[in-house]
Design a protein around this motif. Structure first.
Motif, PDB file in Angstrom:
ATOM      1  N   ARG A   1       0.833  -1.204   0.000  1.00  0.00           N
ATOM      2  CA  ARG A   1       0.000   0.000   0.000  1.00  0.00           C
ATOM      3  C   ARG A   1       0.873   1.262   0.000  1.00  0.00           C
ATOM      4  NH1 ARG A   1      -2.953  -3.321  -1.278  1.00  0.00           N
ATOM      5  NH2 ARG A   1      -5.025  -3.869  -0.480  1.00  0.00           N
TER       6      ARG A   1
ATOM      7  N   ALA B   1      -4.005   0.025  -4.581  1.00  0.00           N
ATOM      8  CA  ALA B   1      -2.885   0.024  -3.637  1.00  0.00           C
ATOM      9  C   ALA B   1      -2.678   1.391  -3.011  1.00  0.00           C
ATOM     10  CB  ALA B   1      -1.610  -0.419  -4.344  1.00  0.00           C
TER      11      ALA B   1
ATOM     12  N   LEU C   1      -4.433  -0.275   8.342  1.00  0.00           N
ATOM     13  CA  LEU C   1      -3.682  -1.115   7.401  1.00  0.00           C
ATOM     14  C   LEU C   1      -2.938  -2.216   8.132  1.00  0.00           C
ATOM     15  CD1 LEU C   1      -2.275   1.604   4.954  1.00  0.00           C
ATOM     16  CD2 LEU C   1      -4.118  -0.026   4.501  1.00  0.00           C
TER      17      LEU C   1
END
Length: 515
Positions: free
Chosen positions: A195, A219, A243
């Motif tokens: 990411r 992403a 995340l």
């Protein structure tokens, strides 16, 4: 010594013959004359010509006729059909995009660059050019606070530089954290978890780069902005925690130093601390705002940029260079090894052992222009102090413009405190706020104002969207612009808005009368 016979093409190429010198002088002199007549002397920034008419004019000429014509005639024709209908970026009422008027020293350099036609990929194609680019890169690294470990390369601009930053960020993370060599083996199985974080106002090339790098747009995690249009640190913290809770792998954080719409500068130092804590690569996109490092008055806006793992800087914006001209810098030169290739015919390993510099190993381009020359000639001619004056003037002008708009009841200022020289605003239509579809009418009106001004040729403005609102934008890069020019632009916006409102009211009244 026997005299070398003249060839058929002697006059077509620059060389030491009399025919070549005469033809080159004739061509350049006539081109200069046409530039003055059809471009530099224009009374307004655009002719106002419509797409269909310009297409029709260009369709009159065959691209490659069987027999050629006199060069002077062709240059004249190009001036009348192309230069005449180009956007005059040097005109003070042209303030749409991050598109600067180029400095005259840089224009002189462009003639030298095109005439010598050197390619920056290998030493044996560009010896002096290679050393000059390396000298400028060292100066840039020092300018942005990097140490001797840093390095960089000239690029075509922010798109390429941002791509390189994220390319190195991806491959560095995968190598160090996952023990996988992307250049040899391709993307690892975990690549779907990678990411990139950036503000919602970041340049579109962050998502574009993610797509080109095989990660996909998904992403990219977009972080909210605060009231100053900068990356919101609270939302950044929340996104990072989410995340990690999801088992995803944030590997890069992009901080913007000068967003396209607002000129907003993300809090770089705070971004750096989070990047370090989470083991991310910090890339600073300073394509727009990087030039303020030259200004003692405003360089504090880039505080913390020296902590970035890589930096994008453009010279065809506030450094006033002709397109295209940019640079990519990285804190550690060793990172370029992640993208290096050796070709026996171009940059063999033997050259490296002998200390011969071949710059192709640091670039995603092979053939590349000697753009460093125009920046060097400009810097030598203008000097840092005068560059700073140019930048300071445009920022001060933007601040005064923001104040002027905020005091005008017919206009609405969107970015209340501009960091750089971009002003987002809109014409406030005389429509009741509670009227159904009022926002839609406001949007249509502001779009129509911009289009009408473009068609008139008198004012070239940009457009953008903020929270569903269609807005107008002044991108005030031009140091020739004054408050008188600003007042003229705003007067034209208001006058056009009033006229369009009146015309729409009359049309609606006529329709009701006959319904």
């Amino acid at each position: 010594m026997r005299k070398k016979p003249k060839t058929l093409a002697e006059h077509l190429f620059l060389n030491n013959s009399y025919e070549s010198r005469a033809e080159y002088h004739r061509a350049m002199s006539h081109a200069q004359q046409i530039i003055y007549e059809q471009f530099a002397n224009r009374p307004q920034p655009f002719s106002g010509i419509q797409v269909q008419e310009l297409t029709s004019q260009l369709d009159q000429f065959e691209v490659c006729p069987e027999e050629g014509s006199d060069l002077a005639d062709i240059i004249t024709r190009a001036g009348q059909t192309i230069l005449k209908h180009s956007i005059a970026v040097h005109h003070p009422t042209c303030s749409a995009h991050l598109h600067c008027p180029p400095l005259i020293p840089a224009l002189a350099a462009e003639a030298m660059i095109s005439a010598s036609n050197q390619s920056m990929d290998s030493w044996d194609q560009s010896p002096a050019a290679t050393l000059l680019e390396e000298k400028l890169i060292r100066w840039l690294c020092h300018l942005y606070g990097y140490t001797e470990e840093a390095d960089g390369v000239f690029t075509s601009g922010g798109t390429q530089s941002n791509f390189m930053g994220l390319l190195l960020a991806r491959d560095h993370y995968i190598k160090e954290r996952l023990g996988w060599h992307v250049q040899k083996r391709g993307l690892p199985p975990e690549s779907s978890k990678l990411r990139i974080l950036c503000a919602k106002t970041a340049h579109f090339t962050v998502k574009q780069s993610a797509a080109l790098l095989g990660l996909g747009e998904r992403a990219v995690v977009c972080v909210d902005t605060d009231e100053h249009m900068r990356m919101c640190l609270n939302d950044l913290d929340q996104r990072l925690n989410e995340l990690h809770a999801q088992g995803l792998l944030p590997f890069a954080l992009v901080a913007t130093a000068g967003s396209t719409d607002f000129g907003a500068i993300d809090p770089i130092s705070e971004c750096a601390s989070r990047a370090k804590h989470f083991g991310m690569w910090l890339h600073v996109d300073a394509a727009y705002g990087g030039a303020v490092i030259l200004s003692d008055q405003h360089k504090h806006l880039l505080s913390g940029i020296e902590t970035a793992d890589s930096i994008t800087v453009d010279f065809h914006k506030l450094f006033y260079q002709p397109i295209s001209c940019g640079a990519f810098l990285t804190k550690k030169a060793i990172h370029f090894n992640l993208m290096k290739w050796n070709a026996d015919y171009l940059n063999p390993e033997e050259d490296e052992r002998q200390g011969i510099p071949n710059l192709v190993a640091k670039s995603v381009q092979t053939t590349r222009r000697f753009d460093a020359l125009k920046l060097w000639i400009s810097m030598q001619t203008i000097g840092r102090a005068q560059f700073a004056e140019l930048i300071n003037h445009t920022i001060e002008l933007a601040q005064k413009t923001a104040q002027l708009i905020s005091e005008d009841p017919q206009l609405e200022l969107i970015n209340k405190e501009p960091s750089l020289n971009a002003i987002v605003f809109r014409y406030a239509a005389q429509t009741a706020a509670n009227e159904p579809a009022a926002l839609n009418k406001q949007n249509q009106l502001n779009q129509s104002i911009r289009q009408a001004l473009l068609q008139s040729g008198q004012v070239v403005l940009a457009q953008t969207k903020v929270g569903g609102m269609h807005c107008l934008k002044l991108t005030m890069l031009n140091p020739r612009m004054t408050m008188e020019d600003v007042k003229f632009i705003l007067h034209q916006v208001k006058q056009t808005g009033e006229l369009l409102e009146l015309q729409k009211g009359e049309k609606e009244g006529h329709a009701q009368k006959h319904s």
